[in-house]
Design a protein around this motif. Structure first.
Motif, PDB file in Angstrom:
ATOM      1  N   PRO A 114       1.948 -31.063 103.817  1.00  0.00           N
ATOM      2  CA  PRO A 114       0.401 -31.325 103.956  1.00  0.00           C
ATOM      3  C   PRO A 114      -0.069 -30.871 102.488  1.00  0.00           C
ATOM      4  O   PRO A 114       0.083 -30.059 101.773  1.00  0.00           O
ATOM      5  CB  PRO A 114      -0.252 -30.474 104.888  1.00  0.00           C
ATOM      6  N   GLY A 115      -1.241 -32.040 102.035  1.00  0.00           N
ATOM      7  CA  GLY A 115      -1.630 -31.926 100.697  1.00  0.00           C
ATOM      8  C   GLY A 115      -0.840 -32.710  99.735  1.00  0.00           C
ATOM      9  O   GLY A 115      -1.101 -32.770  98.515  1.00  0.00           O
ATOM     10  N   TYR A 116       0.244 -33.233 100.176  1.00  0.00           N
ATOM     11  CA  TYR A 116       1.297 -34.286  99.403  1.00  0.00           C
ATOM     12  C   TYR A 116       1.515 -35.396  99.928  1.00  0.00           C
ATOM     13  O   TYR A 116       1.226 -35.507 101.234  1.00  0.00           O
ATOM     14  CB  TYR A 116       2.443 -33.510  98.702  1.00  0.00           C
ATOM     15  N   HIS A 117       1.718 -36.562  99.200  1.00  0.00           N
ATOM     16  CA  HIS A 117       2.259 -37.650 100.003  1.00  0.00           C
ATOM     17  C   HIS A 117       3.636 -38.369  99.361  1.00  0.00           C
ATOM     18  O   HIS A 117       3.883 -37.827  98.215  1.00  0.00           O
ATOM     19  CB  HIS A 117       1.052 -38.905  99.960  1.00  0.00           C
ATOM     20  N   TRP A 118       4.173 -38.934  99.932  1.00  0.00           N
ATOM     21  CA  TRP A 118       5.642 -39.593  99.640  1.00  0.00           C
ATOM     22  C   TRP A 118       5.266 -40.887  98.749  1.00  0.00           C
ATOM     23  O   TRP A 118       4.591 -41.728  98.944  1.00  0.00           O
ATOM     24  CB  TRP A 118       6.257 -39.808 100.812  1.00  0.00           C
ATOM     25  N   ASN A 119       5.716 -40.557  97.503  1.00  0.00           N
ATOM     26  CA  ASN A 119       5.460 -41.766  96.453  1.00  0.00           C
ATOM     27  C   ASN A 119       6.701 -42.765  96.626  1.00  0.00           C
ATOM     28  O   ASN A 119       7.984 -42.515  96.422  1.00  0.00           O
ATOM     29  CB  ASN A 119       5.628 -41.283  95.129  1.00  0.00           C
ATOM     30  N   LEU A 120       6.483 -44.045  97.119  1.00  0.00           N
ATOM     31  CA  LEU A 120       7.500 -44.942  97.528  1.00  0.00           C
ATOM     32  C   LEU A 120       8.313 -45.598  96.328  1.00  0.00           C
ATOM     33  O   LEU A 120       9.352 -45.901  96.442  1.00  0.00           O
ATOM     34  CB  LEU A 120       6.744 -46.110  98.120  1.00  0.00           C
ATOM     35  N   ILE A 121       7.637 -45.487  95.035  1.00  0.00           N
ATOM     36  CA  ILE A 121       8.181 -45.792  93.838  1.00  0.00           C
ATOM     37  C   ILE A 121       9.231 -44.785  93.231  1.00  0.00           C
ATOM     38  O   ILE A 121      10.488 -45.026  92.985  1.00  0.00           O
ATOM     39  CB  ILE A 121       7.161 -46.033  92.754  1.00  0.00           C
ATOM     40  N   THR A 122       9.024 -43.451  93.352  1.00  0.00           N
ATOM     41  CA  THR A 122       9.894 -42.503  92.622  1.00  0.00           C
ATOM     42  C   THR A 122      10.442 -41.653  93.410  1.00  0.00           C
ATOM     43  O   THR A 122      11.327 -41.099  93.187  1.00  0.00           O
ATOM     44  CB  THR A 122       8.688 -41.379  91.776  1.00  0.00           C
ATOM     45  N   ASP A 123      10.355 -41.836  95.063  1.00  0.00           N
ATOM     46  CA  ASP A 123      11.113 -41.078  95.973  1.00  0.00           C
ATOM     47  C   ASP A 123      10.807 -39.651  95.891  1.00  0.00           C
ATOM     48  O   ASP A 123      11.713 -38.961  96.013  1.00  0.00           O
ATOM     49  CB  ASP A 123      12.527 -41.625  95.969  1.00  0.00           C
ATOM     50  N   GLN A 124       9.803 -39.238  95.692  1.00  0.00           N
ATOM     51  CA  GLN A 124       9.361 -37.865  95.550  1.00  0.00           C
ATOM     52  C   GLN A 124       7.785 -37.698  96.192  1.00  0.00           C
ATOM     53  O   GLN A 124       7.180 -38.605  96.346  1.00  0.00           O
ATOM     54  CB  GLN A 124       9.415 -37.102  94.379  1.00  0.00           C
ATOM     55  N   CYS A 125       7.588 -36.453  96.246  1.00  0.00           N
ATOM     56  CA  CYS A 125       6.257 -35.886  96.766  1.00  0.00           C
ATOM     57  C   CYS A 125       5.318 -35.908  95.485  1.00  0.00           C
ATOM     58  O   CYS A 125       5.694 -35.407  94.602  1.00  0.00           O
ATOM     59  CB  CYS A 125       6.210 -34.523  97.476  1.00  0.00           C
TER      60      CYS A 125
END
Length: 141
Positions: free
Chosen positions: A103-114
């Motif tokens: 929680p407090g982070y989101h999944w970046n669809l471009i870099t495949d990381q939080c």
């Protein structure tokens, strides 16, 4: 789950392999690290070790593959689980990688990381995308 139960009437119980050993020519051998007894495919007189699958592990002479806890991961044939160390990342139980966000982070669809949650949005963690807070909006830019 099926299992191998030797006929102890013919031999004393102490003569049979321990739950973490296999037999080879009548001699007991421990399963190597990263493997455990395959109790589902055992035939009388034949005991085999199986590779621990991703999300599980087995140290030296374990009789079964143990599940990695949340926040840890493993690949196939692992002898231990590895802690998720990337910023904001975590994993569910029995995971093969750190592919969820705290929680407090989101999944970046471009870099495949939080990525850290930007100002004006709420990030629930997991693989969810940021949600605009009241008074903010999302743009496609």
């Amino acid at each position: 789950m099926g299992g191998y139960q030797p006929d102890v009437s013919a031999k004393g119980e102490e003569d049979w392999p321990s739950p973490s050993q296999t037999t080879s020519g009548g001699q007991c051998m421990a399963c190597e690290a990263g493997k455990a007894l395959d109790l589902d495919s055992v035939r009388i007189g034949e005991i085999a070790c199986q590779m621990c699958l991703a999300g599980t592990y087995s140290g030296n002479s374990y009789s079964k593959c143990e599940t990695c806890a949340a926040g840890f991961w493993s690949g196939d044939n692992a002898t231990s689980c590895t802690k998720c160390v990337a910023v904001g990342s975590t994993s569910s139980v029995a995971s093969s990688g750190c592919d969820e966000c705290l929680p407090g982070y989101h999944w970046n669809l471009i870099t495949d990381q939080c990525d850290a949650c930007p100002f004006g949005v709420t990030c629930l963690g997991g693989k969810s995308q940021p949600l605009p807070r009241k008074g903010f909006w999302a743009s496609d830019e």
